[in-house]
Design a protein around this motif. Structure first.
Motif, PDB file in Angstrom:
ATOM      1  N   GLY A   1       0.814  -1.214   0.000  1.00  0.00           N
ATOM      2  CA  GLY A   1       0.000   0.000   0.000  1.00  0.00           C
ATOM      3  C   GLY A   1       0.843   1.258   0.000  1.00  0.00           C
ATOM      4  O   GLY A   1       1.970   1.273  -0.476  1.00  0.00           O
ATOM      5  N   GLY A   2       0.256   2.324   0.548  1.00  0.00           N
ATOM      6  CA  GLY A   2       0.972   3.592   0.586  1.00  0.00           C
ATOM      7  C   GLY A   2       0.921   4.290  -0.750  1.00  0.00           C
ATOM      8  O   GLY A   2      -0.109   4.308  -1.428  1.00  0.00           O
ATOM      9  N   GLY A   3       2.050   4.858  -1.152  1.00  0.00           N
ATOM     10  CA  GLY A   3       2.082   5.608  -2.401  1.00  0.00           C
ATOM     11  C   GLY A   3       1.379   6.942  -2.276  1.00  0.00           C
ATOM     12  O   GLY A   3       0.937   7.340  -1.195  1.00  0.00           O
ATOM     13  N   TRP A   4       1.261   7.651  -3.374  1.00  0.00           N
ATOM     14  CA  TRP A   4       0.687   8.999  -3.330  1.00  0.00           C
ATOM     15  C   TRP A   4      -0.793   8.999  -2.962  1.00  0.00           C
ATOM     16  O   TRP A   4      -1.317   9.995  -2.475  1.00  0.00           O
ATOM     17  CB  TRP A   4       0.913   9.713  -4.664  1.00  0.00           C
ATOM     18  N   LEU A   5      -1.456   7.840  -3.128  1.00  0.00           N
ATOM     19  CA  LEU A   5      -2.870   7.729  -2.751  1.00  0.00           C
ATOM     20  C   LEU A   5      -3.056   7.225  -1.322  1.00  0.00           C
ATOM     21  O   LEU A   5      -4.188   7.139  -0.844  1.00  0.00           O
ATOM     22  CB  LEU A   5      -3.600   6.782  -3.712  1.00  0.00           C
ATOM     23  N   ASN A   6      -1.958   6.890  -0.639  1.00  0.00           N
ATOM     24  CA  ASN A   6      -2.008   6.380   0.733  1.00  0.00           C
ATOM     25  C   ASN A   6      -2.956   5.187   0.847  1.00  0.00           C
ATOM     26  O   ASN A   6      -3.860   5.152   1.690  1.00  0.00           O
ATOM     27  CB  ASN A   6      -2.431   7.492   1.711  1.00  0.00           C
ATOM     28  N   LEU A   7      -2.722   4.198   0.009  1.00  0.00           N
ATOM     29  CA  LEU A   7      -3.590   3.029  -0.058  1.00  0.00           C
ATOM     30  C   LEU A   7      -3.282   2.040   1.060  1.00  0.00           C
ATOM     31  O   LEU A   7      -2.174   1.993   1.588  1.00  0.00           O
ATOM     32  CB  LEU A   7      -3.407   2.333  -1.402  1.00  0.00           C
ATOM     33  N   SER A   8      -4.271   1.231   1.400  1.00  0.00           N
ATOM     34  CA  SER A   8      -4.056   0.108   2.309  1.00  0.00           C
ATOM     35  C   SER A   8      -3.337  -1.007   1.552  1.00  0.00           C
ATOM     36  O   SER A   8      -3.434  -1.089   0.315  1.00  0.00           O
ATOM     37  CB  SER A   8      -5.388  -0.414   2.841  1.00  0.00           C
ATOM     38  N   PRO A   9      -2.625  -1.888   2.225  1.00  0.00           N
ATOM     39  CA  PRO A   9      -1.970  -3.008   1.533  1.00  0.00           C
ATOM     40  C   PRO A   9      -2.980  -3.834   0.737  1.00  0.00           C
ATOM     41  O   PRO A   9      -4.000  -4.269   1.283  1.00  0.00           O
ATOM     42  CB  PRO A   9      -1.363  -3.817   2.677  1.00  0.00           C
ATOM     43  N   GLY A  10      -2.715  -4.005  -0.537  1.00  0.00           N
ATOM     44  CA  GLY A  10      -3.609  -4.776  -1.392  1.00  0.00           C
ATOM     45  C   GLY A  10      -4.756  -3.989  -1.986  1.00  0.00           C
ATOM     46  O   GLY A  10      -5.531  -4.534  -2.782  1.00  0.00           O
ATOM     47  N   GLU A  11      -4.873  -2.715  -1.639  1.00  0.00           N
ATOM     48  CA  GLU A  11      -5.962  -1.897  -2.187  1.00  0.00           C
ATOM     49  C   GLU A  11      -5.683  -1.579  -3.656  1.00  0.00           C
ATOM     50  O   GLU A  11      -4.558  -1.308  -4.042  1.00  0.00           O
ATOM     51  CB  GLU A  11      -6.117  -0.605  -1.391  1.00  0.00           C
ATOM     52  N   VAL A  12      -6.739  -1.601  -4.466  1.00  0.00           N
ATOM     53  CA  VAL A  12      -6.604  -1.363  -5.904  1.00  0.00           C
ATOM     54  C   VAL A  12      -7.047   0.051  -6.255  1.00  0.00           C
ATOM     55  O   VAL A  12      -7.598   0.775  -5.418  1.00  0.00           O
ATOM     56  CB  VAL A  12      -7.414  -2.394  -6.716  1.00  0.00           C
ATOM     57  N   THR A  13      -6.825   0.426  -7.513  1.00  0.00           N
ATOM     58  CA  THR A  13      -7.162   1.771  -7.964  1.00  0.00           C
ATOM     59  C   THR A  13      -8.150   1.707  -9.122  1.00  0.00           C
ATOM     60  O   THR A  13      -8.838   0.705  -9.313  1.00  0.00           O
ATOM     61  CB  THR A  13      -5.890   2.540  -8.377  1.00  0.00           C
ATOM     62  N   ASP A  14      -8.176   2.780  -9.904  1.00  0.00           N
ATOM     63  CA  ASP A  14      -9.167   2.912 -10.970  1.00  0.00           C
ATOM     64  C   ASP A  14      -9.044   1.832 -12.044  1.00  0.00           C
ATOM     65  O   ASP A  14     -10.047   1.498 -12.687  1.00  0.00           O
ATOM     66  CB  ASP A  14      -9.102   4.299 -11.615  1.00  0.00           C
ATOM     67  N   ASP A  15      -7.860   1.283 -12.244  1.00  0.00           N
ATOM     68  CA  ASP A  15      -7.692   0.230 -13.255  1.00  0.00           C
ATOM     69  C   ASP A  15      -8.623  -0.952 -12.966  1.00  0.00           C
ATOM     70  O   ASP A  15      -9.390  -1.393 -13.827  1.00  0.00           O
ATOM     71  CB  ASP A  15      -6.243  -0.262 -13.260  1.00  0.00           C
ATOM     72  N   THR A  16      -8.533  -1.474 -11.756  1.00  0.00           N
ATOM     73  CA  THR A  16      -9.361  -2.615 -11.363  1.00  0.00           C
ATOM     74  C   THR A  16     -10.814  -2.199 -11.162  1.00  0.00           C
ATOM     75  O   THR A  16     -11.734  -2.942 -11.536  1.00  0.00           O
ATOM     76  CB  THR A  16      -8.824  -3.246 -10.069  1.00  0.00           C
ATOM     77  N   GLU A  17     -11.026  -1.027 -10.581  1.00  0.00           N
ATOM     78  CA  GLU A  17     -12.393  -0.591 -10.293  1.00  0.00           C
ATOM     79  C   GLU A  17     -13.211  -0.426 -11.569  1.00  0.00           C
ATOM     80  O   GLU A  17     -14.354  -0.897 -11.646  1.00  0.00           O
ATOM     81  CB  GLU A  17     -12.357   0.723  -9.515  1.00  0.00           C
ATOM     82  N   MET A  18     -12.659   0.222 -12.584  1.00  0.00           N
ATOM     83  CA  MET A  18     -13.404   0.374 -13.838  1.00  0.00           C
ATOM     84  C   MET A  18     -13.646  -0.972 -14.506  1.00  0.00           C
ATOM     85  O   MET A  18     -14.725  -1.218 -15.062  1.00  0.00           O
ATOM     86  CB  MET A  18     -12.687   1.327 -14.781  1.00  0.00           C
ATOM     87  N   SER A  19     -12.653  -1.855 -14.461  1.00  0.00           N
ATOM     88  CA  SER A  19     -12.835  -3.194 -15.020  1.00  0.00           C
ATOM     89  C   SER A  19     -13.968  -3.924 -14.311  1.00  0.00           C
ATOM     90  O   SER A  19     -14.785  -4.613 -14.948  1.00  0.00           O
ATOM     91  CB  SER A  19     -11.534  -3.995 -14.888  1.00  0.00           C
ATOM     92  N   LEU A  20     -14.028  -3.779 -13.004  1.00  0.00           N
ATOM     93  CA  LEU A  20     -15.067  -4.430 -12.222  1.00  0.00           C
ATOM     94  C   LEU A  20     -16.454  -3.897 -12.577  1.00  0.00           C
ATOM     95  O   LEU A  20     -17.402  -4.672 -12.755  1.00  0.00           O
ATOM     96  CB  LEU A  20     -14.790  -4.220 -10.733  1.00  0.00           C
TER      97      LEU A  20
END
Length: 323
Positions: free
Chosen positions: A64-83
């Motif tokens: 996780g982390g990064g500029w979006l401060n994600l939780s470990p294993g959290e996905v972003t727009d790539d997976t969300e739009m596909s879903l």
């Protein structure tokens, strides 16, 4: 147009011998590979390769982390739009541009953590004006259409003409550019060939067709850029995929090049996941994904491939019912 994925009754019979279970496993690998690639790359998105090396050595865990401060294993727009696109196809029972646009608008209204400017502009045009196709634009050569294409690639498996039509429809909701179109069609063919169990040399020929028709996509020697520009994205994906021999090595190599790492990770993840199969994805990565997300991705992968033209034909040939 690329050759039909199923080129003869002999090919179809061979796939029937393998059975739908094998196609399902590869489709699951593609969807889960997309998600873990997205989550792995999101940590280092917008960093340079040198910055990643200084900070992490080699980045290889879903932390996780990064500029979006994600939780470990959290996905972003790539997976969300596909879903959301997968949900639209399952809801309608087949690909529907109108239903797809409605679901992507629902995703937009959910206030996602990350959304690209071109995607945002296109979806706002749909929400405000009901526009299902943006006009051609010189600024539309980003990777936002390619990163979400997997559900369309799976549900049209076995019918190249249908696949091309539906793929361009989904792309033009937000991105209408010749380079984006070419990349979407190329990734679609790579994923479909991998799901059908084609060899690495077959996939390399598919990539060579893209380079031959549009030389700017030349990826070897590697030009060294991994930005959100679709040419940079495809060069990174193709270079890393064809020089790797394991799923994990492929993903790690890709995201450690930095740049738009969640999307290069997602795209190479769907291709490598389809090629190497679900069993090749490290269990420690899968355990980091939300169980609810992983379960839904697997369920959609099964449904999409079963209801594709190839899935239906295989089911009829083997006497298997579509669930």
């Amino acid at each position: 147009m690329a050759d039909t994925i199923v080129t003869s009754k002999v090919d179809l019979a061979a796939m029937a011998t393998e059975g739908l279970d094998t196609l399902r496993a590869r489709a699951r690998g593609a969807f889960l590979g997309l998600a873990v690639g997205d989550a792995l790359g999101a940590t280092v998105e917008f960093m340079t390769a040198r910055e990643i090396q200084v900070t992490y050595g080699t980045h290889r865990e879903l932390i996780g982390g990064g500029w979006l401060n994600l939780s470990p294993g959290e996905v972003t727009d790539d997976t969300e739009m596909s879903l959301f696109l997968a949900r639209s196809i399952v809801e309608q029972g087949h690909w529907s541009l109108t239903c797809a646009a409605k679901h992507l608008a629902l995703w937009l209204k959910s206030r996602p953590k990350d959304i690209g400017n071109t995607v945002l502009r296109g979806l706002r045009a749909y929400v405000t004006h009901g526009r299902l196709e943006v006009p051609p634009g010189p600024g539309d050569a980003g990777n936002g259409a390619a990163m979400r294409l997997l559900p369309v690639a799976l549900c049209t498996l076995g019918d190249p003409e249908l696949s091309e039509r539906c793929m361009l429809e989904q792309a033009h909701l937000t991105h209408n550019h010749a380079l984006s179109d070419a990349a979407c069609l190329s990734v679609t063919r790579l994923v479909q060939a991998a799901v059908c169990g084609r060899s690495l040399s077959h996939l390399r020929r598919e990539a060579s067709e893209l380079v031959a028709s549009i030389p700017v996509f030349t990826y070897s020697p590697y030009p060294g850029q991994a930005s959100g520009y679709i040419v940079d994205t495809m060069q990174t994906v193709l270079y890393c995929f064809f020089r790797s021999r394991r799923f994990e090595d492929c993903l790690v190599d890709t995201v450690n090049r930095g740049g738009d790492a969640d999307t290069t990770g997602a795209i190479v993840g769907m291709v490598a996941g389809a090629y190497y199969g679900q069993e090749a994805i490290p269990e420690r990565w899968l355990e980091r994904l939300s169980p609810k997300l992983a379960s839904e991705l697997v369920s959609h992968a099964d449904w999409l491939v079963e209801h594709s033209p190839l899935g239906r034909e295989l089911g009829a040939l083997t006497g298997s019912s579509v669930r």
